[in-house]
Design an enzyme around this catalytic site. Sequence first.
Site, short mmCIF file in Angstrom:
data_model
loop_
_atom_site.label_atom_id
_atom_site.label_comp_id
_atom_site.label_asym_id
_atom_site.label_seq_id
_atom_site.Cartn_x
_atom_site.Cartn_y
_atom_site.Cartn_z
CG ASP A 175 106.02 -29.05 -57.54
OD1 ASP A 175 106.32 -29.16 -56.29
OD2 ASP A 175 104.94 -29.28 -58.02
CB SER A 183 103.37 -28.36 -55.06
OG SER A 183 102.90 -28.49 -56.36
#
Length: 345
Positions: free
Chosen positions: A186, A44
Amino acid sequence: MKKKFLCIDGGGSRGIIPATIMDCVFNDTGVHPREAFDLLAGTSTGGIISIAYAFGVPTSVLVDLYLKKVREIFHENFLDRAQTGDEIFQANYKNRNFEIILKNIFGEATLGTLQSDNAFGGKDKDLMVCSFDLSPDVPNDDNKNYRPLVVHSNYIRDKDIKLYELALMTSAGPTYFPIYKKKYIDGGVALNNPSMAAVSYAINNGKDEEKMSRYPDGVKKGLELGTNDIELLSLSTGTSNKTRIEESVVKNGNWGKLKWLGYLPDLLTEANMQSTKYYVKQILNDDQYCRIEAYFDKSPNPLLNNPKLDISMDTKQENILLALHEYAIEIYNKNKSRILKFIEG
């Protein structure tokens, strides 16, 4: 020969913390992370930082990204919201601004570009970024379920992935941004702390029958290192230290779906980070593993240690970002000898 790894957690705009720590390292040593480490791994926001370091982006530029661009990245278009409904029905933010910012940094460069870069791939350095694949293309596998996707600059399979696309793949946080390319979300849903993924890759001595793995022969899957050959610096993006659930809250413990709902996001994220630390500490000795944490409740800044303040992953208030920046400098100074010894030793 020992290999040095830098692993950076996910955490949205709280990525200002690891970005600031590494900027402090550069200011004190003059050594850029792509020079100091053999493997850069991130998830991320940590994935974006790792991609940027591998690409050679100055550490100061990453700090500025968080201090000056976060408001553009987490930009809520009220016209879109009025037309399509509130956040119950769609992601909080579009990724249009984010994509423009990333393209301005990386252009059309690919993971193959990194592999052919004499200052990176040419020095046998590696980038690892964690995403999550909702619909894996697995024609020869009975398991069709969604799963983590770990992308490598050193994998022939991944050579055509553009860096800006990889940054969007790793950071498409559920509820924050739309699913990227209708497929990727993510990587933090499974590997918010990428350290164990990095260790697993390092000690993997397996081979890939489909010949899509590491350069140059496309057969080896990992680095084939011994556990004693790894030195790993792991940077967190901070925690409120409030994810505990006290007995007074649990009461009789007979919780249903509605009661659990408010706790699940933090529970899932914190669980995989804590699990990763446990696994890594079973494999690496204390002199091989350096984990730098940031606990907001321990900060001397009353803005950060305010028990009523929740520093969310899409925090964009300038005063909070500046406070996080200052706190990261304090963390670095507190751990400076340990960090520099780990990097330079």
